[in-house]
Design an enzyme around this catalytic site. Structure first.
Site, PDB file in Angstrom:
ATOM      1  N   LYS A  13       0.823  -1.213   0.000  1.00  0.00           N
ATOM      2  CA  LYS A  13       0.000   0.000   0.000  1.00  0.00           C
ATOM      3  C   LYS A  13       0.856   1.262   0.000  1.00  0.00           C
ATOM      4  O   LYS A  13       0.586   2.186  -0.742  1.00  0.00           O
ATOM      5  CB  LYS A  13      -0.885   0.076   1.261  1.00  0.00           C
ATOM      6  CG  LYS A  13      -1.818  -1.083   1.472  1.00  0.00           C
ATOM      7  CD  LYS A  13      -2.689  -0.845   2.707  1.00  0.00           C
ATOM      8  CE  LYS A  13      -1.915  -0.628   3.993  1.00  0.00           C
ATOM      9  NZ  LYS A  13      -1.286  -1.828   4.559  1.00  0.00           N
ATOM     10  N   ARG A 127      12.516  -6.630   4.692  1.00  0.00           N
ATOM     11  CA  ARG A 127      12.393  -5.197   4.448  1.00  0.00           C
ATOM     12  C   ARG A 127      13.387  -4.394   5.285  1.00  0.00           C
ATOM     13  O   ARG A 127      13.614  -4.680   6.454  1.00  0.00           O
ATOM     14  CB  ARG A 127      10.968  -4.748   4.783  1.00  0.00           C
ATOM     15  CG  ARG A 127      10.730  -3.283   4.563  1.00  0.00           C
ATOM     16  CD  ARG A 127       9.274  -2.998   4.402  1.00  0.00           C
ATOM     17  NE  ARG A 127       8.614  -2.828   5.689  1.00  0.00           N
ATOM     18  CZ  ARG A 127       7.355  -2.396   5.815  1.00  0.00           C
ATOM     19  NH1 ARG A 127       6.625  -2.162   4.734  1.00  0.00           N
ATOM     20  NH2 ARG A 127       6.814  -2.260   7.003  1.00  0.00           N
ATOM     21  N   ARG A 160      12.752  -2.183  10.866  1.00  0.00           N
ATOM     22  CA  ARG A 160      11.796  -1.626  11.824  1.00  0.00           C
ATOM     23  C   ARG A 160      11.561  -2.647  12.938  1.00  0.00           C
ATOM     24  O   ARG A 160      11.476  -3.831  12.673  1.00  0.00           O
ATOM     25  CB  ARG A 160      10.468  -1.335  11.119  1.00  0.00           C
ATOM     26  CG  ARG A 160      10.319   0.097  10.671  1.00  0.00           C
ATOM     27  CD  ARG A 160       9.155   0.291   9.740  1.00  0.00           C
ATOM     28  NE  ARG A 160       7.892  -0.291  10.220  1.00  0.00           N
ATOM     29  CZ  ARG A 160       6.738  -0.209   9.546  1.00  0.00           C
ATOM     30  NH1 ARG A 160       6.699   0.411   8.386  1.00  0.00           N
ATOM     31  NH2 ARG A 160       5.655  -0.751  10.020  1.00  0.00           N
ATOM     32  N   ARG A 171       1.009  -8.824  13.782  1.00  0.00           N
ATOM     33  CA  ARG A 171       0.347  -7.795  12.973  1.00  0.00           C
ATOM     34  C   ARG A 171      -0.620  -8.424  11.987  1.00  0.00           C
ATOM     35  O   ARG A 171      -1.680  -7.880  11.701  1.00  0.00           O
ATOM     36  CB  ARG A 171       1.386  -6.959  12.222  1.00  0.00           C
ATOM     37  CG  ARG A 171       2.061  -5.917  13.121  1.00  0.00           C
ATOM     38  CD  ARG A 171       3.393  -5.487  12.582  1.00  0.00           C
ATOM     39  NE  ARG A 171       3.308  -4.706  11.363  1.00  0.00           N
ATOM     40  CZ  ARG A 171       4.316  -4.573  10.494  1.00  0.00           C
ATOM     41  NH1 ARG A 171       5.471  -5.179  10.724  1.00  0.00           N
ATOM     42  NH2 ARG A 171       4.171  -3.846   9.414  1.00  0.00           N
TER      43      ARG A 171
HETATM   44  P1  ADP Z   1       2.004  -1.749   8.185  1.00  0.00           P
HETATM   45  O1  ADP Z   1       0.882  -1.403   7.267  1.00  0.00           O
HETATM   46  O2  ADP Z   1       3.196  -2.260   7.423  1.00  0.00           O
HETATM   47  O3  ADP Z   1       1.619  -2.574   9.380  1.00  0.00           O
HETATM   48  P2  ADP Z   1       2.033   0.921   9.260  1.00  0.00           P
HETATM   49  O4  ADP Z   1       3.198   1.812   9.175  1.00  0.00           O
HETATM   50  O5  ADP Z   1       0.796   1.269   8.527  1.00  0.00           O
HETATM   51  O6  ADP Z   1       2.602  -0.485   8.842  1.00  0.00           O
HETATM   52  O7  ADP Z   1       1.615   0.725  10.805  1.00  0.00           O
HETATM   53  C1  ADP Z   1       2.538   0.384  11.794  1.00  0.00           C
HETATM   54  C2  ADP Z   1       1.857   0.340  13.171  1.00  0.00           C
HETATM   55  O8  ADP Z   1       1.289   1.636  13.476  1.00  0.00           O
HETATM   56  C3  ADP Z   1       0.666  -0.605  13.297  1.00  0.00           C
HETATM   57  O9  ADP Z   1       1.068  -1.914  13.591  1.00  0.00           O
HETATM   58  C4  ADP Z   1      -0.132   0.065  14.437  1.00  0.00           C
HETATM   59  O10 ADP Z   1       0.430  -0.215  15.698  1.00  0.00           O
HETATM   60  C5  ADP Z   1       0.059   1.528  14.197  1.00  0.00           C
HETATM   61  N1  ADP Z   1      -1.033   2.090  13.347  1.00  0.00           N
HETATM   62  C6  ADP Z   1      -0.901   2.639  12.107  1.00  0.00           C
HETATM   63  N2  ADP Z   1      -2.087   3.035  11.631  1.00  0.00           N
HETATM   64  C7  ADP Z   1      -3.015   2.725  12.584  1.00  0.00           C
HETATM   65  C8  ADP Z   1      -4.426   2.858  12.687  1.00  0.00           C
HETATM   66  N3  ADP Z   1      -5.154   3.392  11.694  1.00  0.00           N
HETATM   67  N4  ADP Z   1      -5.039   2.434  13.820  1.00  0.00           N
HETATM   68  C9  ADP Z   1      -4.347   1.906  14.826  1.00  0.00           C
HETATM   69  N5  ADP Z   1      -3.016   1.731  14.798  1.00  0.00           N
HETATM   70  C10 ADP Z   1      -2.341   2.134  13.695  1.00  0.00           C
END
Ligand code: ADP
Ligand code: ZN
Length: 217
Positions: A13, A127, A160, A171
């Site tokens: 994404k 990654r 990360r 996750r």
């Molecule tokens: P990915 O899509 O690779 O898991 P992101 O960078 O989108 O990585 O998100 C990393 C972390 O940030 C998530 O595991 C969560 O803890 C937090 N996070 C991000 N966006 C949200 C959201 N909309 N609601 C709750 N937690 C979020």
């Protein structure tokens, strides 16, 4: 146009959202990036979010809803924006809809990045991310020119904390339980397009472009 990108971690994404930014000029609103920058700056939001993120859990809905409500008021969002990683729960999707109605706006479409768990695990465990600019690399498929150095800015590349294999499976399980129900939410609203996210990045970009054209209103 307001576009929601929906899909598990590692489905691409973020990569595709960045391409849309340069092609169409809509800003990419990534709650993950916003939270990581809040952590780096040591803000109260960052301090609250860090524990949840490090163990692969979701940050509380109120926190991310407020981030998005504030960010979307900026003038660069007036022609539309891409939501990457938000909403992630039904409650977030409802809060988003309510917020947009008050502004006489709506989500135009949601694109589901469909991909199997095994491929996600492979992508995320290899990654590497630039500490300075956020550019992403992969140990097998997208190597930097010099090991552990960002091609874009020269800063160092790290894994990360939440890309470690044990956290990745957490996750994924959070995704299946809390986020996957949004597929039905947007399908019922007749806003959903499903995209095969297991293809090459170029093929996904092409599919996304076709999908978006069909939603232009
Ligand atoms: P990915 O899509 O690779 O898991 P992101 O960078 O989108 O990585 O998100 C990393 C972390 O940030 C998530 O595991 C969560 O803890 C937090 N996070 C991000 N966006 C949200 C959201 N909309 N609601 C709750 N937690 C979020
Ligand atoms: Zn960099």
């Amino acid at each position: 146009m307001i576009v929601v990108l929906l899909g598990p971690p590692g489905s691409g994404k973020g990569t595709q959202a960045k391409r849309l930014v340069s092609e169409r000029g809509w800003p990419q609103l990534s709650t993950g990036d916003m939270l990581r920058s809040a952590i780096a700056q040591g803000t109260p939001v960052g301090i609250e979010a860090k524990g949840f993120m490090d163990r692969g859990a979701l940050v509380p809905d109120e926190v991310v809803v407020k981030l998005i409500a504030d960010r979307t008021r900026a003038s660069d969002c007036s022609a539309g924006f891409i939501l990457d990683g938000f909403p992630r729960t039904i409650a977030q999707a409802q809060a988003l809809d309510e917020m947009l109605v008050l502004r006489q706006l709506k989500v135009n479409c949601a694109i589901q990045f469909e991909i199997g768990d095994d491929l996600v695990v492979r992508r995320l465990s290899g990654r590497r991310t630039c500490v300075a600019c956020g550019s992403m690399y992969h140990l097998e498929t997208l190597k930097p020119a010099h090991a552990d150095v960002c091609d874009q800015c020269g800063a160092s590349l790290i894994q990360r904390d939440d890309d470690r294999t044990d956290v990745v499976s957490k996750r994924l399980s959070v995704y299946h339980h809390q986020t996957a129900p949004l597929v039905d939410y947007y399908r019922r609203a007749e806003k959903l397009t499903v995209l095969n996210a297991g293809q090459s990045p170029a093929a996904v970009t092409e599919g996304l472009s076709v999908a978006l054209s069909s939603w232009v209103t």
